[in-house]
Design a protein around this motif. Structure first.
Motif, PDB file in Angstrom:
ATOM      1  N   ASN A  82     -10.877  42.715  -6.154  1.00 16.91           N
ATOM      2  CA  ASN A  82     -12.336  42.635  -5.938  1.00 16.91           C
ATOM      3  C   ASN A  82     -13.100  43.653  -6.794  1.00 16.91           C
ATOM      4  OD1 ASN A  82     -11.640  40.814  -3.891  1.00 16.91           O
ATOM      5  ND2 ASN A  82     -11.604  42.454  -2.345  1.00 16.91           N
ATOM      6  N   GLY A  83     -12.664  43.808  -8.037  1.00 15.76           N
ATOM      7  CA  GLY A  83     -13.371  44.732  -8.932  1.00 15.76           C
ATOM      8  C   GLY A  83     -13.069  46.199  -8.682  1.00 15.76           C
ATOM      9  N   LYS A  84     -12.222  46.455  -7.686  1.00 17.41           N
ATOM     10  CA  LYS A  84     -11.813  47.836  -7.446  1.00 17.41           C
ATOM     11  C   LYS A  84     -10.439  48.088  -8.066  1.00 17.41           C
ATOM     12  CE  LYS A  84     -13.981  48.237  -2.900  1.00 17.41           C
ATOM     13  NZ  LYS A  84     -13.737  48.396  -1.456  1.00 17.41           N
ATOM     14  N   VAL A  85     -10.265  49.306  -8.560  1.00 18.30           N
ATOM     15  CA  VAL A  85      -8.952  49.711  -9.049  1.00 18.30           C
ATOM     16  C   VAL A  85      -8.293  50.540  -7.955  1.00 18.30           C
ATOM     17  CG1 VAL A  85      -7.752  51.156 -10.725  1.00 18.30           C
ATOM     18  CG2 VAL A  85      -9.622  49.662 -11.471  1.00 18.30           C
ATOM     19  N   LEU A  86      -7.073  50.114  -7.529  1.00 18.41           N
ATOM     20  CA  LEU A  86      -6.404  50.742  -6.390  1.00 18.41           C
ATOM     21  C   LEU A  86      -5.075  51.356  -6.827  1.00 18.41           C
ATOM     22  CD1 LEU A  86      -6.820  47.793  -3.811  1.00 18.41           C
ATOM     23  CD2 LEU A  86      -8.408  49.694  -4.266  1.00 18.41           C
ATOM     24  N   TRP A 103      -3.139  63.416 -10.073  1.00 22.17           N
ATOM     25  CA  TRP A 103      -2.701  62.423 -11.052  1.00 22.17           C
ATOM     26  C   TRP A 103      -2.345  61.138 -10.315  1.00 22.17           C
ATOM     27  CZ3 TRP A 103       0.798  64.827 -15.461  1.00 22.17           C
ATOM     28  CH2 TRP A 103       0.035  65.774 -16.164  1.00 22.17           C
ATOM     29  N   THR A 104      -3.036  60.046 -10.666  1.00 22.91           N
ATOM     30  CA  THR A 104      -2.766  58.766 -10.001  1.00 22.91           C
ATOM     31  C   THR A 104      -1.685  57.988 -10.754  1.00 22.91           C
ATOM     32  OG1 THR A 104      -4.229  57.284 -11.213  1.00 22.91           O
ATOM     33  CG2 THR A 104      -5.264  58.699  -9.565  1.00 22.91           C
ATOM     34  N   ASN A 105      -1.271  56.870 -10.154  1.00 22.33           N
ATOM     35  CA  ASN A 105      -0.295  55.985 -10.819  1.00 22.33           C
ATOM     36  C   ASN A 105      -0.990  54.848 -11.568  1.00 22.33           C
ATOM     37  OD1 ASN A 105      -1.243  54.577  -8.614  1.00 22.33           O
ATOM     38  ND2 ASN A 105       0.743  53.639  -8.114  1.00 22.33           N
ATOM     39  N   ILE A 106      -2.302  55.010 -11.854  1.00 23.65           N
ATOM     40  CA  ILE A 106      -3.087  53.925 -12.459  1.00 23.65           C
ATOM     41  C   ILE A 106      -3.225  54.140 -13.962  1.00 23.65           C
ATOM     42  CG2 ILE A 106      -5.297  52.721 -12.435  1.00 23.65           C
ATOM     43  CD1 ILE A 106      -5.733  53.984  -9.593  1.00 23.65           C
ATOM     44  N   PRO A 107      -2.694  53.209 -14.757  1.00 23.00           N
ATOM     45  CA  PRO A 107      -2.816  53.387 -16.207  1.00 23.00           C
ATOM     46  C   PRO A 107      -4.266  53.255 -16.665  1.00 23.00           C
ATOM     47  CG  PRO A 107      -1.562  51.380 -15.696  1.00 23.00           C
ATOM     48  CD  PRO A 107      -1.947  52.002 -14.389  1.00 23.00           C
ATOM     49  N   ARG A 108      -4.591  53.936 -17.709  1.00 22.82           N
ATOM     50  CA  ARG A 108      -5.920  53.959 -18.276  1.00 22.82           C
ATOM     51  C   ARG A 108      -6.436  52.557 -18.552  1.00 22.82           C
ATOM     52  NH1 ARG A 108      -9.556  55.632 -22.136  1.00 22.82           N
ATOM     53  NH2 ARG A 108     -10.374  53.575 -22.432  1.00 22.82           N
ATOM     54  N   PHE A 123      -9.023  50.517 -16.450  1.00 22.69           N
ATOM     55  CA  PHE A 123     -10.468  50.722 -16.640  1.00 22.69           C
ATOM     56  C   PHE A 123     -10.991  49.834 -17.760  1.00 22.69           C
ATOM     57  CE2 PHE A 123     -11.860  55.044 -14.653  1.00 22.69           C
ATOM     58  CZ  PHE A 123     -11.529  54.554 -13.402  1.00 22.69           C
ATOM     59  N   ASN A 124     -10.154  49.621 -18.790  1.00 24.01           N
ATOM     60  CA  ASN A 124     -10.558  48.676 -19.840  1.00 24.01           C
ATOM     61  C   ASN A 124     -10.741  47.286 -19.226  1.00 24.01           C
ATOM     62  OD1 ASN A 124     -10.275  50.770 -21.648  1.00 24.01           O
ATOM     63  ND2 ASN A 124      -8.216  50.139 -22.317  1.00 24.01           N
ATOM     64  N   GLN A 125      -9.825  46.914 -18.320  1.00 19.03           N
ATOM     65  CA  GLN A 125      -9.871  45.571 -17.733  1.00 19.03           C
ATOM     66  C   GLN A 125     -11.117  45.337 -16.879  1.00 19.03           C
ATOM     67  OE1 GLN A 125      -6.195  44.117 -15.883  1.00 19.03           O
ATOM     68  NE2 GLN A 125      -5.025  45.543 -17.139  1.00 19.03           N
ATOM     69  N   ILE A 126     -11.592  46.372 -16.178  1.00 23.74           N
ATOM     70  CA  ILE A 126     -12.820  46.158 -15.400  1.00 23.74           C
ATOM     71  C   ILE A 126     -14.049  46.713 -16.145  1.00 23.74           C
ATOM     72  CG2 ILE A 126     -11.585  46.163 -13.175  1.00 23.74           C
ATOM     73  CD1 ILE A 126     -12.918  48.969 -12.671  1.00 23.74           C
ATOM     74  N   ASP A 130      -1.629  59.273 -20.057  1.00 24.48           N
ATOM     75  CA  ASP A 130      -2.463  58.068 -20.159  1.00 24.48           C
ATOM     76  C   ASP A 130      -2.667  57.367 -18.824  1.00 24.48           C
ATOM     77  OD1 ASP A 130      -3.424  58.104 -22.770  1.00 24.48           O
ATOM     78  OD2 ASP A 130      -1.608  57.210 -23.588  1.00 24.48           O
ATOM     79  N   ASN A 131      -2.640  58.138 -17.746  1.00 23.65           N
ATOM     80  CA  ASN A 131      -3.017  57.625 -16.424  1.00 23.65           C
ATOM     81  C   ASN A 131      -4.346  58.244 -15.998  1.00 23.65           C
ATOM     82  OD1 ASN A 131      -0.837  55.947 -16.016  1.00 23.65           O
ATOM     83  ND2 ASN A 131       0.357  57.469 -14.874  1.00 23.65           N
ATOM     84  N   LEU A 132      -5.002  57.620 -15.004  1.00 25.26           N
ATOM     85  CA  LEU A 132      -6.251  58.162 -14.492  1.00 25.26           C
ATOM     86  C   LEU A 132      -5.972  59.368 -13.593  1.00 25.26           C
ATOM     87  CD1 LEU A 132      -8.094  54.839 -13.637  1.00 25.26           C
ATOM     88  CD2 LEU A 132      -8.247  56.222 -15.728  1.00 25.26           C
TER      89      LEU A 132
END
Lengths: 278, 278, 278
Positions: B174-178, B192-197, B200-203, B249-251
């Motif tokens: 739903n447009g959120k990055v989790l 440090w999250t497990n979310i690749p950078r 953010f490009n995708q949303i 290169d993670n958020l």
């Protein structure tokens, strides 16, 4: 071939003291391999410095040169010495009891007093407070690199003249095994005693048996309980106490994945007695 | 040419354990270059050991041998293994989940169980509690020095049989990055999250945009605020929070020159959720 | 011959940051000798980074390459530089005041701005937050190994254009010696002043004399007492305060086997004044 140089101190690694010692050693010979035993000996704790030398030395190759600087008497008349051990290692240190464990286990076969006329960092100035850098690291590096022989450290000393800290011997009395808490396995809070594993053989304790364990501080009981003699932590549940054989083949007491030392506020030394009984 | 040997553990550097491992490795080959990744993995924290291997390994030359000893199961039936990664590095470790991150990122192309009949320090006695010294450092040093080939580590294993810790995948919903708080940048208190950078490009999030950030612990909200997505800390004022791309290169989430983790008492693991929304 | 590479930072050694720098340097040249000055500079404390470089550099061989990364401005427009000192050492660092002490003592004879088009780790991606790994360790290793000359670091800079932190000079006024608490001897809690030993020669203070010592914080007196000027700690009793000459030939204040800094809650900086009077 160059010998490794292994440095120990109570300086910590948060300021420049250790790096100054590294620099002095590297300046003596750029090919020298320099290692750190630990620099986290509690300030002025000669006993722990002595113990850590004993804990590690035999895992290093014959000929390795150790430099150990726990030196509350820097600037006093305490001697600076170099010794050769029965195991063929060398140690450069102030003569203040740092060799207590090594003398009893490996033995000291030769000792020399450092002659600071030749074995002191050139231009080391008016400071009387950093012999670790100006005398010990410098002399250790020169010995390890072959720039001087062991004889050139300085005049010969009688090994029996070296300072020794008082030591309490473990014993078996009335079927009880008695000893002291020699030191902590710091990170895990385990108690390491001065009792060799063999004492359990003598009173016939087998893996899996339950033992009564008492710990006394200045003769006051601080712990009294039963626990298993386990081959390893894996023989107990999480949070369960156990007696085991540590990596130096001495008896030790632990809580599996907990800190025994913290749980019961236990420290080390000859006024911390430990007793095991079947 | 000799390969570098890189050691990691949860032993700390305040006693003699790490130096005993250095000594064993140096005794195998005096020419070996020995490095320490860190020995400050929190006791028994296999996840963090796995993460630190992943964080650093790709910056080391192909062929480098890593030894990682976070080993709560020492003395149990857990296997001792050596693996070759897709990136051409080697890792010697207990088989307990330490390879979780590396298996997902670099892949494991070959695995072998350490044969302790040949790959165990001679004279390593009755102790069952220090495989870091007696098995892992010894085997790692022999592999790094060329004394044994990878095949000689021991019998072949199916890489898919290796232990893996459970992992939670980041996602876009739903447009959120989790994602989760994977680990801390300890010294600075950054999350440090497990979310690749790339998420953010995708949303379609650009540098300089403001984002809503929510952090939940066991589904309870512990933080909810807006902050900028900055290229670096220099894009914010002192004390201001920001989202940035970390060195993997993670958020990540931080307070410029403050500690986000301390400020909001935030820890790590799969029960620490983080959500980003435009 | 290869030059040694010596790394300093405020990263701590509990995670993978330092090992990533080691790996980058080792990948540049496997023969390189890599040392750590300290990684325990308090976060963002440029002053202490500058001080530790000065404290150690002269004990390292001419040609040694230092990399110092205390970099609160990473990602800003602050320059990345390499310098050659009057003593023949090299330092790679952000241009943010890290060279304050070295410039005053050894001098900077040449400076160059790092050209990141050539002197940046290949494939170091979209991260703008870890120049310690991607730029400084990489460039330092290339310089130490001879892969680049000092000229190839990048375009020449005027050494007088480099950032300097404000410095307060010690002085003699009305027979009093005035200075500041420059830094702590961390492990032992000793106060190191910015006053050279020679100032005591100028006002005729001899070893063994008693001095009045005042310490002020923001002009408020926090300590006022008499103590001996001792050659070393051995000249005093345990627990007794003393003035002594530290290992950098500056005046220092200590409690023998105690922590002066903890005892009186004393910190460092230009708002911590110290006065000595006969």
């Amino acid at each position: 071939m160059l010998r490794a140089l292994v440095l120990q101190s109570d300086f910590g690694i948060s300021d420049g003291a250790v790096s100054a010692m590294h620099g002095v050693a590297n300046s003596v010979d750029q090919q020298l391999s320099i290692y750190d035993l630990t620099h986290d000996i509690p300030p002025y704790n000669i006993w722990e410095g002595s113990y850590r030398l004993w804990q590690t030395m035999s895992y290093w190759k014959e000929g390795t040169v150790f430099v150990s600087v726990v030196d509350p008497g820097v600037g006093s008349t305490r001697r600076s010495i170099g010794v050769q051990t029965g195991s063929g290692h060398y140690i450069i240190t102030p003569d203040n009891g740092t060799l207590t464990h090594i003398k009893r286990t490996e033995g000291i076969v030769a000792a020399r007093e450092i002659d600071e006329r030749t074995n002191r960092l050139p231009r080391s100035g008016e400071s009387y407070t950093f012999h670790g850098r100006d005398v010990y690291a410098y002399t250790g590096a020169r010995l390890a690199s072959g720039a001087i022989t062991f004889k050139e450290v300085g005049p010969e000393l009688d090994p029996d003249s070296l300072e020794q800290l008082p030591v309490k011997e473990p014993e078996i009395r009335n079927g009880k095994v008695l000893g002291i808490i020699d030191i902590l396995d710091i990170r895990f809070g385990n108690l390491w005693t001065n009792i060799p594993r063999d004492f359990f053989n003598q009173i016939g304790v087998q893996y899996g048996e339950t033992l009564k364990v008492r710990i006394l501080h200045n003769s006051q009981e601080v712990y009294h309980n039963s626990m298993t003699f386990g081959r390893s932590f894996a023989d107990t549940h999480k949070g369960e106490p156990l007696v085991y054989v540590n990596s130096l083949d001495n008896l030790a007491v632990a809580i599996n994945q907990g800190s025994f030392a913290k749980a019961y506020n236990i420290r080390t030394g000859s006024n911390w007695d430990v007793q095991f009984e079947k």
